[in-house]
Design a protein around this motif. Structure first.
Motif, short mmCIF file in Angstrom:
data_model
loop_
_atom_site.label_atom_id
_atom_site.label_comp_id
_atom_site.label_asym_id
_atom_site.label_seq_id
_atom_site.Cartn_x
_atom_site.Cartn_y
_atom_site.Cartn_z
N ASP A 129 0.92 -1.04 -0.03
CA ASP A 129 -0.13 0.02 0.08
C ASP A 129 0.78 1.34 0.00
OD1 ASP A 129 -2.81 -0.37 -0.22
OD2 ASP A 129 -2.51 -1.47 1.77
N SER A 140 0.72 3.98 1.68
CA SER A 140 1.05 4.39 3.00
C SER A 140 2.31 3.48 3.63
CB SER A 140 -0.08 4.43 3.67
OG SER A 140 -0.43 2.88 4.49
N GLU A 176 -6.17 2.94 0.81
CA GLU A 176 -5.44 1.64 0.41
C GLU A 176 -6.29 0.33 0.65
OE1 GLU A 176 -3.00 1.51 4.36
OE2 GLU A 176 -3.63 3.30 4.28
N SER A 177 -5.56 -0.57 0.27
CA SER A 177 -6.53 -1.78 -0.17
C SER A 177 -7.18 -2.13 1.33
CB SER A 177 -5.58 -2.81 -0.51
OG SER A 177 -4.53 -3.23 0.37
N HIS A 201 -6.04 3.21 -5.76
CA HIS A 201 -5.31 3.24 -4.70
C HIS A 201 -4.11 4.18 -5.02
CE1 HIS A 201 -2.75 0.93 -7.09
NE2 HIS A 201 -1.90 1.22 -6.46
N TYR A 251 -10.88 5.63 4.41
CA TYR A 251 -10.36 5.14 5.42
C TYR A 251 -11.03 4.12 6.21
CZ TYR A 251 -6.19 4.03 8.49
OH TYR A 251 -5.21 3.58 9.24
N LEU A 287 -0.73 10.57 3.03
CA LEU A 287 -0.76 9.78 1.70
C LEU A 287 0.06 10.68 0.69
CD1 LEU A 287 -4.23 8.15 1.01
CD2 LEU A 287 -1.88 7.38 1.24
N HIS A 345 -0.56 0.04 10.55
CA HIS A 345 -1.48 -0.45 9.44
C HIS A 345 -2.89 0.13 9.78
CE1 HIS A 345 -2.82 -4.13 11.32
NE2 HIS A 345 -2.05 -3.91 12.08
#
Ligand SMILES: Nc1ncnc2c1ncn2[C@@H]1O[C@H](COP(=O)(O)OP(=O)(O)O)[C@@H](O)[C@H]1O
Ligand code: SF4
Ligand SMILES: [Mg+2]
Lengths: 230, 608
Positions: A152, A154, B330-331, B501, B517, B542, B563
């Motif tokens: 990702d 991030s 994000e995923s 993404h 999110y 990001l 995460h």
């Protein structure tokens, strides 16, 4: 380390065509190109995973390690992190645990991680473990094949920072492969561009990015998505 | 374990095997004496009340003998299976460890043996090894081994290609060690499953051997031997042969069923997909008046799975005609589920609820099933990351496009076909006539994605949802597809929801950006503000962590520690708190999404 006239054929198909590439000691060479251009095949040839013609000089070919793209496939699901990292170590049994801890700390993971299984780790953490495992073999060259592509955004940043710190702190040479030109530009000293199995351009990063000579490199550069700056 | 008993086959298999095991343990102590009791008065009798399966030539009760013979039959079958499995696994693993030439020899031998009829192999071995139980067991073991060897080879080959095996090879780990540490542990499960089925086969095989007189010899007896003894009398007193035959059949069936069910459970695929329709949620708070202009209007969309897992939480979104709205995150943040919920594609057992889900001014939640389908079919076009998710590999591209027009618009076949070629040309596929006659696999990835977009353009879509449509493509092709999406949106006045993404791609293509999110919208802002005017700490991080062509190479990249929490881990507070530099005590309470300047909303306590 110098890769000279390296060619890989699968039957009648030439995946890597006469590639000559120098990786100066302590430098990061970035390799870009579209999928199917032969980047991964070159990486696998350099690490001895596919047969090739040509030669690799100026270094011990056995001391080349690779980190793979998919952090979910590159660790044995049935082995603990510690066991995976210890796999390539050539140290006496008694010193093993200390060495595993040292390697984990190199990639900024706590020592307690050694007892965990890959399924308990995030993608970014797994990728760090894979890097630690490769470092355990004290490589002269580390080949990183799309190591941030499956991550990702991030966490991509922290893995890229790790790549740069490894070069700065350990003087590690690296072949850093990515389809993402912005990522390659950020970490590399030298950029090489592959297209249909051939190396079409190579030079210092700022030069290749700033004033590309090859037409294909130019089209790659134009296609990079950019955030509109206000 | 529970699902073993859920299907009839699983239930039958488990019951039969359990009965067989009990029989093997309890049979001899209970009926042992009875089975051996010779009674000259009742020699060679048929079925009677005293002897339900009759008696043999010494007057022994055959039912008791069948019940007692279970132990020996099962024991011998187990022994034969173990011999076969161990021998086969070693044989199958050898080529991976041996030098090239001997390895080839072993592989060749295994291939030849697999092709050889098993029973012949068994008989051949048994005759050489000598008549009797030992020979039969060896014979069946030898007959089973090639199958195991082949299975081991196939499984090992797939594991041998895994990245972690390549990594071990590069580290110089010896081949034998790779086999024992990496390969065998990872293929053990299917091998063990196969064992159960092999056991059933061995049971039948051994019975066959005994029946041919090659197996167990008197005074020992197994089911096959009893069958052999009774077979001569099958016409006069059928019960004496039927008893052992039924026992063998039941045991064989039991092990096969159980093996089958175990194997299926191990490779269990996702639950069959049924589609969840949106339910109108009875939301307390007041709902603003519907926007008559909007193509898509979503309020408080929630997707829940059983067990309290809620991957999409109260999401609201509006897309106007001709507008491209980017949904980034994000995923795992819930982007794709949001798209599925709008398209009515959330897989069972997911549940969708929304205070409002309007497409082209019609509330989808209030439409009857059939009309909802019709509306979605004609006004929504979906493009996924993998174009093959939308294309049937077996059909020609043109035919698939034409089908859309014949089904939804009632066009004639010729009209539909002309339109299909026209649309393929419209998305700038060169030689559309020729491409229309080709199958999807003959097209490149970018070309397939164009074909999917063309398929969406067969009708007049009002909404285009594109879920990571360029993620699998090269940057140069990605650039072309993005341009195409922009043109299509511009000329048709459709609204486009673009999911990605990749914040750079979104920044380049979209007019407005919605940042997700952990299942919620945390910020919504005009694209011009994305690079330097974002207000939410997550959006800012990001943007900062993304290297672009102007990033300062002398500075470390920003990165976000930790995460994203999974939907099951979410607490009541701000989901970003654990990773947020600005978090304070207040963040234990969830910040609402509130206006923040013009066309800008943010959900963060620290953003004002
Ligand atoms: N084992 C193989 N057999 C045949 N072709 C292969 C094999 N491995 C890779 N290729 C082909 O080689 C080309 C280069 O692939 P690859 O090295 O994976 O490129 P990249 O890493 O740039 O995506 C592709 O066309 C691919 O299909
Ligand atoms: S609400 Fe608190 S934790 Fe959440 S983003 Fe804002 S400052 Fe960070
Ligand atoms: Mg590749």
């Amino acid at each position: 380390m110098i890769i000279k006239n390296l060619t890989v054929r699968f039957g009648a198909f030439t995946a890597v065509d006469d590639v000559t590439l120098e990786i100066p000691a302590g430098a990061i060479v970035g390799l870009v190109g579209e999928s199917g251009s032969g980047k991964s095949t070159l990486a696998r040839a350099v690490t001895g995973l596919v047969p090739y013609t040509g030669e690799i000089t100026g270094g011990d070919p056995r001391r080349i390690q690779m980190v793979f793209q998919d952090p979910y496939a590159s660790l044995d699901p049935r082995m603990t992190v510690g066991a995976s990292v210890a796999e390539g170590l050539r140290v006496p049994r008694a010193a093993r645990q200390a060495e595993v801890e040292r390697l984990l700390s190199l990639v900024s993971l706590p020592a307690s991680m050694a007892g965990r299984y890959p399924r308990e780790l995030s993608g970014g953490q797994r990728q760090r473990v894979a890097v630690a495992r490769a470092l355990g073999a004290r490589p002269e060259l580390l080949v990183a094949d799309e190591i941030t592509s499956a991550l990702d955004v991030s966490v991509q940043g922290s893995v890229l920072n790790l790549v740069r710190s490894l070069r700065e702190e350990l003087g590690l040479s690296m072949l850093f492969i990515s389809h993402n030109l912005a990522v390659v530009r950020y970490v590399s000293d030298v950029v090489a561009v592959m297209h249909r199995g051939r190396l079409v351009e190579m030079g210092a990063t700022e030069e290749v990015v700033g004033s590309p000579r090859d037409g294909y490199t130019r089209s790659l550069l134009e296609a990079v998505p950019r955030l509109k700056r206000a | 374990m529970r699902h073993l008993l859920r299907t009839p086959a699983g239930l039958a298999g488990t019951t039969l095997v359990a009965l067989m095991v009990i029989l093997a343990i309890a049979g001899p102590p209970i009926w042992g004496a009875e089975a051996e009791r010779i009674d000259p008065a009742v020699i060679l009798q048929g079925a009677s009340a005293a002897h339900p399966l009759g008696t043999d030539n010494l007057g022994r009760d055959i039912l008791a003998r069948v019940l007692v013979a279970g132990r020996l039959s099962l024991f011998l079958a187990l022994l034969a299976t173990l011999i076969g499995a161990i021998g086969g696994t070693v044989l199958g693993a050898l080529p991976a460890v041996l030098p090239r030439r001997p390895a080839r020899l072993v592989t060749g031998t295994v291939n030849a043996l697999v092709a050889f009829p098993g029973l012949l192999l068994a008989m051949f071995t048994a005759v050489i090894a000598g008549l009797g139980a030992r020979g039969a067991v060896l014979g069946i073991g030898v007959a089973i081994a090639p199958g195991f060897a082949r299975l081991t080879q196939t499984l090992a080959a797939s594991v041998a290609g895994a990245d972690y095996v390549s990594a071990a090879r590069m580290l110089g780990v010896p081949r034998r060690r790779i086999m024992t540490r990496h390969v065998l542990p990872n293929i053990a499960e299917p091998l063990i499953l196969n064992l159960t089925q092999a056991l059933g086969g061995a049971l039948l095989g051994l019975a066959g051997m005994s029946f041919l007189g090659l197996g167990v010899q008197p005074p020992s007896f197994d089911w096959g031997r009893l069958l052999f003894d009774g077979f001569g009398r099958i016409y006069s007193t059928p019960a004496v042969a039927l008893g052992p035959a039924v026992a063998v059949a039941l045991a064989g069936i039991g092990f096969n069923l159980l093996g089958d069910v175990l194997a299926r459970a191990a490779s269990r695929t996702a639950v069959p997909a049924g589609k969840a329709a949106p339910q109108a949620a009875s939301m307390p708070g007041e709902l603003d008046a519907p926007d008559p202009e909007a193509v898509l209007e979503v309020r408080d969309l929630t997707v829940t799975f059983p067990g309290g897992v809620t991957p999409v939480r109260g999401l609201s979104l509006t897309v106007a005609p001709g507008e491209i709205v980017g949904l980034v995150g994000e995923s795992g943040s819930g982007k794709s589920l949001t798209a599925s919920a709008i398209g009515g594609l959330v897989p069972y057992p997911g549940e969708v609820s929304a205070a409002r889900l309007r497409l082209c001014g019609t509330d989808l939640g209030e439409l009857p099933e059939q009309e909802r389908r019709k509306l979605l079919g004609t006004s929504l076009a979906m493009v996924f990351q993998d174009p093959m998710a939308s294309l049937n590999p077996a059909l020609r591209v043109g035919g698939q496009l034409a089908e859309v027009a014949t089904v939804h618009q009632g066009a004639s076949r010729a009209e539909a076909r002309t339109r299909a070629v026209d649309r393929l040309g419209h998305v700038r596929i060169p030689e559309p006539e020729r491409r229309a006659r080709q199958h999807p696999h003959e097209l490149s990835g970018g070309m397939r994605q164009r074909a999917v977009i063309a398929m969406g353009l067969m009708g007049t879509p009002r909404l285009i949802i594109a879920d990571e449509p360029t993620t699998a493509l090269d940057v140069t092709v990605q650039r072309q597809i993005l341009r195409l999406l922009r043109e299509v949106t511009g000329e048709s006045g459709a609204a486009t929801l673009f999911i990605s993404h990749d914040i750079a791609v979104v920044g380049e293509l979209c007019h407005r950006v919605v940042v997700m999110y952990a299942g919620r919208v945390v910020e919504e802002l005009p694209v011009e503000k994305l690079a330097s005017g974002a207000a939410h700490p997550y959006t800012r991080a990001l943007v900062a962590s993304l290297p672009d062509m102007d990033t300062d190479r002398s500075l470390p990249l920003a990165s976000i520690p930790g995460h994203q929490p999974s939907p099951a881990e979410l607490g009541p507070g701000c989901a970003f708190a654990a990773r947020c530099e600005l978090a304070t005590g207040r963040c234990a309470e969830r910040p609402p999404l509130i206006p923040y300047g013009k066309a800008h909303q943010v959900a963060c306590w620290e953003a004002s």
